[in-house]
Scaffold this active site. Sequence first.
Site, PDB file in Angstrom:
ATOM      1  N   ASN A   8      -4.214  -1.439  -3.962  1.00 14.36           N
ATOM      2  CA  ASN A   8      -5.105  -1.999  -4.989  1.00 14.36           C
ATOM      3  C   ASN A   8      -6.503  -1.465  -4.703  1.00 14.36           C
ATOM      4  O   ASN A   8      -7.165  -1.921  -3.780  1.00 14.36           O
ATOM      5  CB  ASN A   8      -5.086  -3.539  -4.905  1.00 14.36           C
ATOM      6  CG  ASN A   8      -6.120  -4.171  -5.830  1.00 14.36           C
ATOM      7  OD1 ASN A   8      -6.652  -3.509  -6.720  1.00 14.36           O
ATOM      8  ND2 ASN A   8      -6.409  -5.446  -5.617  1.00 14.36           N
ATOM      9  N   LYS A  10      -9.102  -1.834  -6.354  1.00 18.43           N
ATOM     10  CA  LYS A  10     -10.151  -2.720  -6.900  1.00 18.43           C
ATOM     11  C   LYS A  10     -11.147  -1.866  -7.707  1.00 18.43           C
ATOM     12  O   LYS A  10     -10.746  -0.898  -8.319  1.00 18.43           O
ATOM     13  CB  LYS A  10     -10.829  -3.496  -5.773  1.00 18.43           C
ATOM     14  CG  LYS A  10      -9.814  -4.192  -4.858  1.00 18.43           C
ATOM     15  CD  LYS A  10     -10.448  -5.243  -4.027  1.00 18.43           C
ATOM     16  CE  LYS A  10      -9.477  -5.711  -2.960  1.00 18.43           C
ATOM     17  NZ  LYS A  10      -9.743  -7.069  -2.532  1.00 18.43           N
ATOM     18  N   HIS A  94      -4.391 -11.608  -9.821  1.00 19.18           N
ATOM     19  CA  HIS A  94      -5.043 -11.384  -8.509  1.00 19.18           C
ATOM     20  C   HIS A  94      -6.089 -12.486  -8.307  1.00 19.18           C
ATOM     21  O   HIS A  94      -6.740 -12.924  -9.266  1.00 19.18           O
ATOM     22  CB  HIS A  94      -5.697  -9.998  -8.487  1.00 19.18           C
ATOM     23  CG  HIS A  94      -6.157  -9.606  -7.112  1.00 19.18           C
ATOM     24  ND1 HIS A  94      -7.314 -10.081  -6.566  1.00 19.18           N
ATOM     25  CD2 HIS A  94      -5.585  -8.813  -6.169  1.00 19.18           C
ATOM     26  CE1 HIS A  94      -7.456  -9.583  -5.342  1.00 19.18           C
ATOM     27  NE2 HIS A  94      -6.416  -8.808  -5.071  1.00 19.18           N
ATOM     28  N   GLU A  96      -8.971 -12.449  -7.310  1.00 24.62           N
ATOM     29  CA  GLU A  96     -10.325 -12.134  -7.799  1.00 24.62           C
ATOM     30  C   GLU A  96     -10.411 -12.338  -9.308  1.00 24.62           C
ATOM     31  O   GLU A  96     -11.488 -12.664  -9.824  1.00 24.62           O
ATOM     32  CB  GLU A  96     -10.702 -10.695  -7.378  1.00 24.62           C
ATOM     33  CG  GLU A  96     -10.965 -10.636  -5.871  1.00 24.62           C
ATOM     34  CD  GLU A  96     -10.701  -9.291  -5.216  1.00 24.62           C
ATOM     35  OE1 GLU A  96     -10.559  -8.283  -5.923  1.00 24.62           O
ATOM     36  OE2 GLU A  96     -10.619  -9.266  -3.964  1.00 24.62           O
ATOM     37  N   GLU A 165      -0.653 -13.600  -1.502  1.00 25.48           N
ATOM     38  CA  GLU A 165      -1.936 -13.176  -0.952  1.00 25.48           C
ATOM     39  C   GLU A 165      -2.785 -14.406  -0.650  1.00 25.48           C
ATOM     40  O   GLU A 165      -3.460 -14.934  -1.560  1.00 25.48           O
ATOM     41  CB  GLU A 165      -2.677 -12.305  -1.965  1.00 25.48           C
ATOM     42  CG  GLU A 165      -1.976 -11.025  -2.319  1.00 25.48           C
ATOM     43  CD  GLU A 165      -2.962  -9.923  -2.685  1.00 25.48           C
ATOM     44  OE1 GLU A 165      -2.948  -8.896  -2.017  1.00 25.48           O
ATOM     45  OE2 GLU A 165      -3.763 -10.120  -3.603  1.00 25.48           O
ATOM     46  N   GLY A 171      -9.594  -9.177   2.130  1.00 22.10           N
ATOM     47  CA  GLY A 171     -10.864  -8.505   2.397  1.00 22.10           C
ATOM     48  C   GLY A 171     -11.668  -9.125   3.521  1.00 22.10           C
ATOM     49  O   GLY A 171     -12.847  -8.798   3.692  1.00 22.10           O
ATOM     50  N   SER A 209      -5.588  -8.204   4.105  1.00 25.04           N
ATOM     51  CA  SER A 209      -6.024  -7.478   5.307  1.00 25.04           C
ATOM     52  C   SER A 209      -4.864  -6.822   6.050  1.00 25.04           C
ATOM     53  O   SER A 209      -4.856  -6.774   7.283  1.00 25.04           O
ATOM     54  CB  SER A 209      -6.814  -8.408   6.228  1.00 25.04           C
ATOM     55  OG  SER A 209      -7.987  -8.868   5.567  1.00 25.04           O
TER      56      SER A 209
HETATM   57  C1  PEP Z   1      -6.060  -7.183  -2.257  1.00 22.04           C
HETATM   58  O1  PEP Z   1      -7.097  -6.907  -2.824  1.00 22.04           O
HETATM   59  O2  PEP Z   1      -5.053  -7.453  -2.919  1.00 22.04           O
HETATM   60  C2  PEP Z   1      -6.033  -7.149  -0.782  1.00 22.04           C
HETATM   61  C3  PEP Z   1      -4.957  -7.557  -0.165  1.00 22.04           C
HETATM   62  O3  PEP Z   1      -7.166  -6.695  -0.168  1.00 22.04           O
HETATM   63  P1  PEP Z   1      -7.336  -6.392   1.412  1.00 22.04           P
HETATM   64  O4  PEP Z   1      -6.125  -5.606   1.851  1.00 22.04           O
HETATM   65  O5  PEP Z   1      -8.592  -5.604   1.509  1.00 22.04           O
HETATM   66  O6  PEP Z   1      -7.406  -7.712   2.103  1.00 22.04           O
END
Ligand code: PEP
Length: 250
Positions: A8, A10, A94, A96, A165, A171, A209
């Site tokens: 992803n 972003k 997601h 976000e 998630e 992040g 992460s």
């Molecule tokens: C994400 O944006 O779906 C995500 C898992 O980000 P990160 O791996 O940076 O935590």
Amino acid sequence: MNKLIVGNWKMNGGLADNAALLGALLRGWPDRAAADVAVCAPMPYLAQLQQLLQGTPLAWGAQDASAHPHGAYTGETSAAMLRDFACRYALVGHSERRRYHGESDDTVATKAQRVLAAGITPIVCVGETLAEREAGRTELVVKRQLASVIHTVGHCTSEIVVAYEPVWAIGTGQTATPAQAQAVHAVLRAQLQAATAHADRIRILYGGSMNPANAAELLCQPDIDGGLIGGASLKSDEFLSIIASCPVHG
Ligand code: PEP
């Protein structure tokens, strides 16, 4: 079933950076990749991905889709438009989007339905906040989020991908432990099994992460069928290393 690894990006990238990243991924592609792999890019770059990735082992997708089919929805992109660019996947829900754009469970479910109707696989993201985890509400929250999608898409449930998630892990560099992630994945698996006879073909990804240091341990958990990768998907060596962490008969 192969693991599924999805990047992803972003709101990152640009024409030159994307070409460099994709070129590095394809040059470094493992001879025997034990995973299906895709990258989800910002909307304006889907044409570039289609051009550069057609005929390669790397699939592509979008990070969102409109809940509406067409019409007066300025700034939105419909699922049918994503199909024009041969997207195989679209993220929906997601955290976000839920957090910064106020997307409700109902909206996410409608988006999943629109994406499926366009012949694209929705990657339905669910996950609890830190406050929800600390209040012992993790199971309740993720089940509520997934139930809304199951209820709306009905017999198409077996066509979705789910991504667990935990919001506190996205992040932040703070990953769920393999045991914490597996426990939630088992809950989601049981919910899917109760909803469809074909739950065994639904992949449940972990995201939050994930990186080359923790991927192997997460990816060998029995109910973790792949990863949704943010930050590490922007670095070709890290993303390739996560792909290489997938067990061959996962
Ligand atoms: C994400 O944006 O779906 C995500 C898992 O980000 P990160 O791996 O940076 O935590």
